[in-house]
Scaffold this active site. Structure first.
Site, PDB file in Angstrom:
ATOM      1  NE  ARG A 182      30.170  43.879  32.707  1.00 13.70           N
ATOM      2  CZ  ARG A 182      29.371  44.107  33.676  1.00 13.70           C
ATOM      3  NH1 ARG A 182      29.549  44.065  34.618  1.00 13.70           N
ATOM      4  NH2 ARG A 182      28.368  43.364  33.090  1.00 13.70           N
ATOM      5  CG  HIS A 215      30.831  41.682  39.539  1.00  8.30           C
ATOM      6  ND1 HIS A 215      30.967  41.419  38.370  1.00  8.30           N
ATOM      7  CD2 HIS A 215      29.486  42.505  39.640  1.00  8.30           C
ATOM      8  CE1 HIS A 215      30.402  41.960  37.418  1.00  8.30           C
ATOM      9  NE2 HIS A 215      29.729  42.703  37.873  1.00  8.30           N
TER      10      HIS A 215
HETATM   11  P1  NDP Z   1      24.711  53.031  29.303  1.00 11.82           P
HETATM   12  O1  NDP Z   1      25.223  52.285  28.414  1.00 11.82           O
HETATM   13  O2  NDP Z   1      23.377  53.948  29.723  1.00 11.82           O
HETATM   14  O3  NDP Z   1      26.337  54.163  29.490  1.00 11.82           O
HETATM   15  C1  NDP Z   1      26.887  53.824  29.354  1.00 11.82           C
HETATM   16  C2  NDP Z   1      28.316  55.030  29.657  1.00 11.82           C
HETATM   17  O4  NDP Z   1      29.106  55.334  29.350  1.00 11.82           O
HETATM   18  C3  NDP Z   1      27.724  56.578  28.192  1.00 11.82           C
HETATM   19  O5  NDP Z   1      27.418  57.886  29.012  1.00 11.82           O
HETATM   20  C4  NDP Z   1      28.383  56.491  27.242  1.00 11.82           C
HETATM   21  O6  NDP Z   1      28.424  57.720  26.519  1.00 11.82           O
HETATM   22  C5  NDP Z   1      29.768  56.110  27.826  1.00 11.82           C
HETATM   23  N1  NDP Z   1      30.809  55.633  27.252  1.00 11.82           N
HETATM   24  C6  NDP Z   1      31.067  54.338  26.358  1.00 11.82           C
HETATM   25  N2  NDP Z   1      32.107  54.764  25.901  1.00 11.82           N
HETATM   26  C7  NDP Z   1      33.045  55.335  25.887  1.00 11.82           C
HETATM   27  C8  NDP Z   1      34.223  55.556  25.101  1.00 11.82           C
HETATM   28  N3  NDP Z   1      34.529  55.419  24.648  1.00 11.82           N
HETATM   29  N4  NDP Z   1      34.526  57.235  26.067  1.00 11.82           N
HETATM   30  C9  NDP Z   1      33.921  58.047  27.078  1.00 11.82           C
HETATM   31  N5  NDP Z   1      32.238  57.578  27.733  1.00 11.82           N
HETATM   32  C10 NDP Z   1      32.518  56.579  26.791  1.00 11.82           C
HETATM   33  O7  NDP Z   1      25.148  52.127  30.476  1.00 11.82           O
HETATM   34  P2  NDP Z   1      24.501  51.520  31.633  1.00 11.82           P
HETATM   35  O8  NDP Z   1      25.001  53.071  32.364  1.00 11.82           O
HETATM   36  O9  NDP Z   1      23.530  50.904  31.865  1.00 11.82           O
HETATM   37  O10 NDP Z   1      25.784  50.917  32.658  1.00 11.82           O
HETATM   38  C11 NDP Z   1      27.269  50.770  32.676  1.00 11.82           C
HETATM   39  C12 NDP Z   1      27.669  50.043  32.985  1.00 11.82           C
HETATM   40  O11 NDP Z   1      28.519  48.936  34.249  1.00 11.82           O
HETATM   41  C13 NDP Z   1      27.586  48.707  32.449  1.00 11.82           C
HETATM   42  O12 NDP Z   1      27.497  48.185  30.961  1.00 11.82           O
HETATM   43  C14 NDP Z   1      28.528  47.801  33.173  1.00 11.82           C
HETATM   44  O13 NDP Z   1      29.592  47.498  33.113  1.00 11.82           O
HETATM   45  C15 NDP Z   1      28.464  48.219  34.869  1.00 11.82           C
HETATM   46  N6  NDP Z   1      27.215  47.487  35.401  1.00 11.82           N
HETATM   47  C16 NDP Z   1      28.012  46.683  36.636  1.00 11.82           C
HETATM   48  C17 NDP Z   1      27.069  46.579  38.107  1.00 11.82           C
HETATM   49  C18 NDP Z   1      27.779  45.643  38.936  1.00 11.82           C
HETATM   50  O14 NDP Z   1      27.204  45.383  39.835  1.00 11.82           O
HETATM   51  N7  NDP Z   1      28.851  46.628  39.470  1.00 11.82           N
HETATM   52  C19 NDP Z   1      25.694  46.545  37.619  1.00 11.82           C
HETATM   53  C20 NDP Z   1      25.740  47.013  36.124  1.00 11.82           C
HETATM   54  C21 NDP Z   1      25.962  47.426  35.364  1.00 11.82           C
HETATM   55  P3  NDP Z   1      27.192  58.256  25.795  1.00 11.82           P
HETATM   56  O15 NDP Z   1      26.424  59.177  26.436  1.00 11.82           O
HETATM   57  O16 NDP Z   1      28.283  59.163  25.064  1.00 11.82           O
HETATM   58  O17 NDP Z   1      27.250  57.237  24.669  1.00 11.82           O
HETATM   59  C1  OXD Z   2      25.756  43.606  35.492  1.00 13.54           C
HETATM   60  C2  OXD Z   2      26.291  43.867  36.912  1.00 13.54           C
HETATM   61  O1  OXD Z   2      26.121  44.332  34.125  1.00 13.54           O
HETATM   62  O2  OXD Z   2      25.178  43.259  37.388  1.00 13.54           O
HETATM   63  O3  OXD Z   2      24.442  44.028  35.395  1.00 13.54           O
HETATM   64  O4  OXD Z   2      27.309  43.336  36.033  1.00 13.54           O
END
Ligand code: NDP
Ligand code: OXD
Length: 314
Positions: A229, A277
């Site tokens: 993000r 994005h």
């Molecule tokens: P998940 O919820 O599956 O994974 C999030 C990961 O981040 C986990 O490993 C979590 O740790 C870690 N995390 C969260 N907070 C912290 C912190 N404070 N310190 C360290 N690690 C942290 O999310 P996804 O993998 O499905 O998606 C991730 C992000 O990708 C979405 O939230 C979105 O913002 C972005 N995204 C962007 C897209 C784009 O087109 N650019 C498309 C889709 C998503 P733990 O495993 O320990 O819980």
């Molecule tokens: C998502 C994105 O969060 O597209 O899926 O950013």
């Protein structure tokens, strides 16, 4: 019972048609047109306007149309009902395509060759480091980070990850929490950010963090890829780190302000690759099917899948 689609920035008719085809018995209404607020049991949201979901007395669940849910928690009047997010193999594959593409682009110095081609330069220095000699560090080892990690390992990169809780994955060095961050950064040549945006992660990609990245690697400097993000990054710090050489290049799919303003210096920076994005777009074809299955689950009295934890914010 009605499904309300509340979105901005995407083509709502594609979603309406897909939902209506999948759930023919359920009226589908779109925010902005007249509808009975008491009939709404389900909301499918992508960046709905603040407060627009307040006053839905029979709401059972909110479905984020994306993997990220920061757009929901940004609404101070969000109804207190379960929230489920997208976990979808199609979206996961798309993100991994993007991450592998851009890691390879930095590994193989494609921006440099694009420049040289424009200038008709045949460079005699044709050396290329091997993927195995380049250390990738992935911030966020969730659905997306773990899939990207596996695919980067298949290409041959030396991959580590950082998350809140440690992970036990074959061949993947796992670092966790604040204690693990400094060591993780110090062994990272290409930093990939796939974190969610939460109160804990806002602004994490900043000058302090860049100064901890490896400077002794085979790429001659550190690279950043952020597809998480825009709120995770401090763009002034990215530009300063590029100017100082702390960062050698960056690929950015997300921005502090989207669309990226036309006067942003990121657009024309020679070391920055900008994408709008779309690293992993939610496809109505795939994602509406998942949400329809979730609605059927609720109607059968079964629990929702992929429910987010409001306390953690993801
Ligand atoms: P998940 O919820 O599956 O994974 C999030 C990961 O981040 C986990 O490993 C979590 O740790 C870690 N995390 C969260 N907070 C912290 C912190 N404070 N310190 C360290 N690690 C942290 O999310 P996804 O993998 O499905 O998606 C991730 C992000 O990708 C979405 O939230 C979105 O913002 C972005 N995204 C962007 C897209 C784009 O087109 N650019 C498309 C889709 C998503 P733990 O495993 O320990 O819980
Ligand atoms: C998502 C994105 O969060 O597209 O899926 O950013």
């Amino acid at each position: 019972m009605t499904l309300l689609i509340a979105m901005t920035g995407w083509h709502v008719e594609d979603w309406r048609q897909r939902f209506q085809a999948l759930l023919p018995e359920l009226p589908v209404v779109v925010l902005g047109e007249p509808f009975d607020r008491r009939a709404v049991h389900y909301v499918a949201s992508w960046k709905h306007p603040e407060g627009s979901l307040a006053g839905l007395p029979n709401l059972d669940a909110i479905f984020s149309l994306g993997a990220g849910v920061d757009h929901l928690f940004a609404d101070s009047r969000l109804p207190d009902v379960p929230i489920a997010r997208v976990v979808d193999p199609d979206l996961t594959n798309r993100m991994s395509e993007y991450i592998v593409l851009h890691c390879l682009m930095h590994l193989r110095q494609q921006r440099r060759y694009d420049r040289q081609q424009r200038e008709a330069v045949w460079d005699d220095d044709r050396h290329q480091p091997a993927a195995r000699s380049v250390r990738i560090g992935i911030m966020g080892l969730g659905e997306l980070g773990l899939d990207a990690a596996r695919k980067l390992q298949m290409v041959g990169f030396d991959v580590a990850g950082w998350s809140r809780s440690p992970k036990d994955v074959d061949g993947l060095q796992s670092f966790a929490g604040e204690d693990g961050l400094v060591t993780f950064l110090a062994r990272t040549d290409i930093l990939v950010c796939l974190l969610p945006l939460t109160t804990d992660t806002r602004g994490v990609l900043n000058a302090w963090l860049f100064s901890g990245l490896a400077q002794d690697g085979r790429l001659g400097g550190a690279f950043l890829i952020n597809a998480g993000r825009g709120g995770l990054q401090v763009e002034a710090d990215i530009l300063a780190a590029l100017a100082a050489g702390t960062l050698k290049g960056a690929t950015l799919d997300v921005f502090e302000t989207e669309p990226l303003p036309s006067d942003s210096p990121l657009w024309n920076h020679p070391a920055v690759t900008v994408t709008p994005h779309n690293a992993a777009m939610s496809e109505p074809e795939a994602v509406a099917g998942l949400i329809a299955a979730q609605i059927r689950r609720l109607q059968a009295g079964e629990p929702l899948e992929h429910v987010v934890d409001p306390a953690k914010g993801y």
